[in-house]
Design a protein around this motif. Structure first.
Motif, PDB file in Angstrom:
ATOM      1  N   ILE A 114      27.496  99.920 149.811  1.00 20.97           N
ATOM      2  CA  ILE A 114      28.465 100.902 150.097  1.00 20.97           C
ATOM      3  C   ILE A 114      28.074 102.190 150.236  1.00 20.97           C
ATOM      4  O   ILE A 114      28.800 102.876 151.495  1.00 20.97           O
ATOM      5  CB  ILE A 114      29.696 100.796 148.814  1.00 20.97           C
ATOM      6  N   SER A 156      39.733  93.806 141.616  1.00 15.11           N
ATOM      7  CA  SER A 156      40.826  93.378 142.356  1.00 15.11           C
ATOM      8  C   SER A 156      40.880  94.416 143.503  1.00 15.11           C
ATOM      9  O   SER A 156      42.221  94.595 143.760  1.00 15.11           O
ATOM     10  CB  SER A 156      42.088  93.580 141.633  1.00 15.11           C
ATOM     11  N   ALA A 157      39.855  95.065 143.887  1.00 14.26           N
ATOM     12  CA  ALA A 157      39.934  96.061 145.029  1.00 14.26           C
ATOM     13  C   ALA A 157      40.522  95.450 146.352  1.00 14.26           C
ATOM     14  O   ALA A 157      41.361  96.185 146.969  1.00 14.26           O
ATOM     15  CB  ALA A 157      38.595  96.517 145.365  1.00 14.26           C
ATOM     16  N   GLY A 158      40.397  94.104 146.360  1.00 14.40           N
ATOM     17  CA  GLY A 158      40.939  93.570 147.877  1.00 14.40           C
ATOM     18  C   GLY A 158      42.152  92.894 147.517  1.00 14.40           C
ATOM     19  O   GLY A 158      42.801  92.560 148.566  1.00 14.40           O
ATOM     20  N   LYS A 217      51.823  91.804 142.397  1.00 15.07           N
ATOM     21  CA  LYS A 217      52.439  92.796 141.754  1.00 15.07           C
ATOM     22  C   LYS A 217      53.222  92.380 140.451  1.00 15.07           C
ATOM     23  O   LYS A 217      53.414  93.450 139.790  1.00 15.07           O
ATOM     24  CB  LYS A 217      53.376  93.770 142.733  1.00 15.07           C
ATOM     25  N   HIS A 261      46.067  92.399 147.208  1.00 11.38           N
ATOM     26  CA  HIS A 261      47.162  93.209 147.744  1.00 11.38           C
ATOM     27  C   HIS A 261      48.448  92.889 146.995  1.00 11.38           C
ATOM     28  O   HIS A 261      48.759  91.676 146.811  1.00 11.38           O
ATOM     29  CB  HIS A 261      47.459  92.813 149.257  1.00 11.38           C
ATOM     30  N   ALA A 321      37.219  85.959 151.167  1.00 12.45           N
ATOM     31  CA  ALA A 321      36.730  86.360 152.271  1.00 12.45           C
ATOM     32  C   ALA A 321      36.120  87.697 152.208  1.00 12.45           C
ATOM     33  O   ALA A 321      34.795  87.926 152.749  1.00 12.45           O
ATOM     34  CB  ALA A 321      37.685  86.318 153.325  1.00 12.45           C
ATOM     35  N   ILE A 322      36.602  88.725 151.429  1.00  9.53           N
ATOM     36  CA  ILE A 322      35.877  90.033 151.341  1.00  9.53           C
ATOM     37  C   ILE A 322      34.516  89.755 150.702  1.00  9.53           C
ATOM     38  O   ILE A 322      33.924  90.574 151.160  1.00  9.53           O
ATOM     39  CB  ILE A 322      37.016  90.921 150.538  1.00  9.53           C
ATOM     40  N   MET A 323      34.265  89.055 149.874  1.00 12.82           N
ATOM     41  CA  MET A 323      33.246  88.872 149.201  1.00 12.82           C
ATOM     42  C   MET A 323      32.052  87.888 149.968  1.00 12.82           C
ATOM     43  O   MET A 323      31.140  87.713 149.551  1.00 12.82           O
ATOM     44  CB  MET A 323      33.309  88.191 147.758  1.00 12.82           C
ATOM     45  N   ARG A 352      33.080  97.317 158.063  1.00 11.63           N
ATOM     46  CA  ARG A 352      34.482  98.190 158.103  1.00 11.63           C
ATOM     47  C   ARG A 352      34.916  98.137 159.406  1.00 11.63           C
ATOM     48  O   ARG A 352      36.473  98.371 159.667  1.00 11.63           O
ATOM     49  CB  ARG A 352      34.221  99.753 157.931  1.00 11.63           C
ATOM     50  N   LEU A 377      51.168  90.087 148.027  1.00 15.95           N
ATOM     51  CA  LEU A 377      50.846  88.763 148.320  1.00 15.95           C
ATOM     52  C   LEU A 377      50.499  88.065 146.922  1.00 15.95           C
ATOM     53  O   LEU A 377      50.330  88.584 145.901  1.00 15.95           O
ATOM     54  CB  LEU A 377      49.463  88.686 148.989  1.00 15.95           C
ATOM     55  N   LEU A 399      36.397  87.098 157.614  1.00 12.72           N
ATOM     56  CA  LEU A 399      37.218  88.088 156.885  1.00 12.72           C
ATOM     57  C   LEU A 399      38.107  88.563 158.005  1.00 12.72           C
ATOM     58  O   LEU A 399      39.379  88.882 157.573  1.00 12.72           O
ATOM     59  CB  LEU A 399      36.201  89.020 156.588  1.00 12.72           C
ATOM     60  N   GLN A 428      41.196  86.540 157.859  1.00 11.60           N
ATOM     61  CA  GLN A 428      41.913  86.701 156.499  1.00 11.60           C
ATOM     62  C   GLN A 428      42.694  87.981 156.350  1.00 11.60           C
ATOM     63  O   GLN A 428      43.851  88.217 156.140  1.00 11.60           O
ATOM     64  CB  GLN A 428      40.925  86.796 155.330  1.00 11.60           C
ATOM     65  N   GLU A 480      34.784  96.532 141.466  1.00  8.60           N
ATOM     66  CA  GLU A 480      36.052  96.753 141.479  1.00  8.60           C
ATOM     67  C   GLU A 480      36.755  95.317 141.788  1.00  8.60           C
ATOM     68  O   GLU A 480      36.604  95.002 142.937  1.00  8.60           O
ATOM     69  CB  GLU A 480      36.463  97.803 142.251  1.00  8.60           C
ATOM     70  N   LEU A 509      41.766  85.833 150.447  1.00  8.19           N
ATOM     71  CA  LEU A 509      41.456  87.243 150.951  1.00  8.19           C
ATOM     72  C   LEU A 509      40.345  87.890 150.167  1.00  8.19           C
ATOM     73  O   LEU A 509      39.254  88.244 150.775  1.00  8.19           O
ATOM     74  CB  LEU A 509      42.623  88.111 150.780  1.00  8.19           C
ATOM     75  N   ASN A 551      40.872 101.724 149.039  1.00  8.02           N
ATOM     76  CA  ASN A 551      40.150 101.149 147.933  1.00  8.02           C
ATOM     77  C   ASN A 551      39.153 100.128 148.437  1.00  8.02           C
ATOM     78  O   ASN A 551      37.904  99.964 147.504  1.00  8.02           O
ATOM     79  CB  ASN A 551      41.387 100.206 147.231  1.00  8.02           C
ATOM     80  N   LEU A 552      39.217  99.536 149.559  1.00 11.01           N
ATOM     81  CA  LEU A 552      38.334  98.431 149.992  1.00 11.01           C
ATOM     82  C   LEU A 552      36.981  99.349 150.486  1.00 11.01           C
ATOM     83  O   LEU A 552      36.051  98.909 150.323  1.00 11.01           O
ATOM     84  CB  LEU A 552      38.842  97.538 150.846  1.00 11.01           C
TER      85      LEU A 552
END
Lengths: 266, 418
Positions: B85, B106-108, B155, B110, B124-126, A110, B113, A21, A24, B104, B121, A101-102
């Motif tokens: 969280i 599409s929280a990650g 976007k 951007h 990786a966040i997941m 974090r 991109l 992460l 990334q 959420e 991305l 948001n994240l």
């Protein structure tokens, strides 16, 4: 004590689980930093170069200081290293608040946000160092064997910066004042560090206080191992190295314990 | 016994209302106040409230559990606690294994991109490895239907495209437990049904699912068991059909129909019976008998009773009539009288869950004298495949007449099985 060891185990397990992460997120930030800008990475070179030219004119023509090196080399080496810390911390301060948001919607360690801010600045630092190489060739200053110390100096510098990045990011999440205070503090701090002039020239009580500035041994260590061909001054450098490790450990544990309240407080 | 995959044990969560001190100016007075008080997590201080009160449930491997309830009942808070969280104020939340949280989608993402960069991305966040994402990239793109736009900046995507890509990444995470919070509402119909299929596949493969939605139809099709949240607690836990009834009970406010007036009648008894015995597994067209006894609280010189049948899942109004229209004429009763009424009816409904409402009205003034929802409920279980609300008992014959000359073929008739 058992809580501390449980926390540390959790911190390390998380970093392992999310090991890609950081990479990334850093990659995203690098891509975004210079997206839609014509100069791209050129900015990483231009910023310290512009400052070097300005300060070279001011401090050699107007104020005249003696640094036993070609002044632009002295100034650029200091500025490149200083800019790494300054820009890493500047982006760390807002790293959690711009990723609201994240932070509020997804679970992930974090720490990656301030860490990635430091990584991105480190890449800029590497790019801007290329100019130093060019300048060394121009002035005919060649490194000696002491350059093998360079990784150690960078490591201490990075650890110290990480140790500050975490509390700054966290502080700004709770109190948005931190962002403004930071800008003032970083200016003051630069002029208290041997970036543009050696601070050992400063005498009296102010000078005594400035000897405790942990950034000075780091910046001087860079010049020692690259430009002067000598090893870092043992006591100050060792003290800063140890202090940086302790700082990072403490601020990481504090950050980790607080991160579960981030989503509610952002 | 198999160990539960998701354990929520006596969880309480406290939130603060109003603005937090976000600048140092507010911190000093708040710290001073805190010094005076003895701060302990268990007591509510000014401006604080419990978002969750003593919530406990478990989800086994391969089990899907639905969570429904009105807004602000604590559904999303529970998911945020489960996904780490937030941390509970008291109690314990545990998930064994890898967690996929579709909270959420599409929280990650951007916006600057491209779709491809965002897939890596988001992966990786997941918590996915890069090699894992690379291996699954084709499947992810295929599932999302993004295809030619993969290398376009996000976007430029529509919100539906973003959500589809987000869901696709999450759907390929191969987690042990899935938390899904009202995310299906974005994609179009065909994408929604693909998502539901995908989740059903994963449940069969042993994944645990917690599904939060206001789409009761989707909850019913995915989850055999459902929790109804209300006011920060679990108001009901049990089979989904009954949970839907419970949800309607907590979310409907019968008072509004009476416009503040006191009802003139109160139901003393309401029973629905059928020769088919089990009201939760009736055949279509089964004969039922609804008997009600009302006590008259206030003398009403002119009233009628009306009966309605609604489909539980979406409150579709299926049938409604009044004693007037059904030939009983207008009724009158004095305070203290008992009104006995019986409705013999045939349940000509397609399979599904239904409920009955009973009202008393003043036909002259067109006002309600009593409004009672859900006095009885029944379910039609039918194995024949048809959709809709009513069973029209079709008897089908199909005849194919060939146009080729000189080939008088026998007509094939296929009477239906009815």
């Amino acid at each position: 004590m058992s809580r501390l060891s449980a926390d540390i185990r959790e911190m390390l397990a998380e970093q392992w689980e999310y090991r890609e992460l950081l990479w990334q997120i850093s990659r995203r930030d690098v891509l975004l930093r210079y997206k839609q800008s014509l100069m791209g990475f050129g900015w990483a070179i231009f910023m310290p170069l512009a400052s070097t030219i300005i300060f070279s004119v001011v401090l050699t023509r107007v104020a005249r200081i003696d640094v036993s090196l070609p002044y632009p080399l002295f100034a650029y080496s200091g500025l490149a290293a200083w800019n790494f810390s300054a820009s890493a911390l500047r982006f760390s301060v807002t790293s959690l608040t711009v990723n609201t948001n994240l932070v509020t919607k997804v679970y992930l360690p974090r720490e990656v946000f301030p860490f990635s801010a430091v990584m991105v600045a480190l890449i800029d630092f590497a790019v801007s160092s290329l100019v130093l190489v060019v300048m060394m060739v121009y002035y005919g200053v060649w490194p000696t064997w002491t350059v093998v110390w360079l990784p150690a100096v960078v490591a201490v510098h990075v650890v110290f910066t990480l140790g500050l990045a975490l509390p700054l990011a966290m502080g700004n999440l709770y109190f948005r004042d931190v962002k403004y205070l930071f800008e003032v503090a970083i200016q003051l701090w630069m002029f208290s560090t041997s970036v543009l002039y050696p601070i050992e020239n400063i005498g009296g009580r102010a000078g005594a206080i400035l000897r405790w500035n942990p950034m000075t041994p780091i910046i001087e260590a860079y010049r020692d191992v690259i430009l002067f061909g000598r090893t870092p001054e043992t006591v100050p450098f060792a003290a800063v190295a140890l202090g940086a490790l302790v700082l990072l450990a403490v601020s990481w544990v504090v950050f980790h314990r607080a991160e579960f309240t981030f989503a509610e407080n952002v | 016994m198999a160990r539960a995959r998701i354990v929520v044990d006596g969880v309480w969560k406290k939130f603060r209302r109003g603005e937090r001190h976000n600048s140092l100016r507010d911190l000093v007075p708040s710290l001073a106040r805190r010094m005076v008080r003895t701060a302990w997590g268990g007591d509510l201080q000014q401006q604080e409230f419990w978002a969750l009160k003593d919530v406990s449930f478990e989800v086994q491997p391969g089990e899907a559990i639905g969570i429904i309830g009105p807004n602000g009942a604590g559904k999303s808070t529970s998911l945020k606690l489960l996904s780490r969280i937030l941390r509970p104020t008291k109690g314990r939340c545990d998930i064994r294994g890898r967690l996929g949280a579709l909270i959420e989608l599409s929280a990650g993402f951007h916006p600057d991109l491209t779709g491809r960069e965002n897939v890596f991305l988001q992966g990786a966040i997941m918590g996915m490895r890069r090699t894992e994402v690379a291996r699954k990239l084709d499947a992810i793109v295929e599932f999302s239907g993004i295809g030619p736009f993969l290398d376009t900046q996000v976007k430029r995507y529509s919100s539906g495209m973003q959500a589809r890509l987000g869901f696709s990444v999450a759907a390929h995470l191969e987690p042990d437990a899935f938390l899904v919070d009202e995310v299906l509402s974005v994609g179009d119909m065909s994408f929604q049904s693909r998502c539901i299929e995908r989740m059903q596949e994963q449940i069969r493969a042993g994944v645990s699912l917690v599904f939060v939605s206001h789409n009761l139809q989707a909850v019913a099709s995915l989850c055999p068991r459902t929790l109804v949240f209300a006011g920060g607690g679990i108001a009901f836990a049990g089979p989904t059909a009954e949970a839907l009834d419970a949800y309607l009970r907590v979310s409907q406010n019968a008072e509004r129909w009476l416009e503040g007036a006191q009802p003139s009648f109160v139901i003393r008894e309401a029973t629905l019976t059928s020769a088919d015995a089990d009201l939760h597994a009736l055949r279509p067209h089964a004969e039922c008998l609804l008997t009600v006894v009302l006590e008259c609280l206030r003398t009403e010189p002119c009233f009628n009773l009306s009966i309605q049948v609604e489909r539980t899942i979406d409150l579709l109004y299926c049938y409604g009539s009044t004693t007037d229209e059904l030939g009983c004429g207008r009724l009158s009763s004095r305070a203290g009288d008992l009104v006995h009424a019986s409705f013999r009816l045939k349940a000509h409904f397609a399979r599904g869950h239904y409920r009955m409402n009973l009202n008393a009205r003043d036909p002259e003034a067109a006002r309600f004298l009593m409004y009672t929802e859900n006095i009885a409920a029944f379910a039609i279980s039918e194995t024949a495949t048809y959709d809709g609300v009513v069973d029209i008992e079709p008897v089908v014959t199909v005849r194919i007449q060939t146009s080729a000359p000189g080939q008088a073929r026998q007509d094939r008739s296929q009477p239906s099985g009815q």
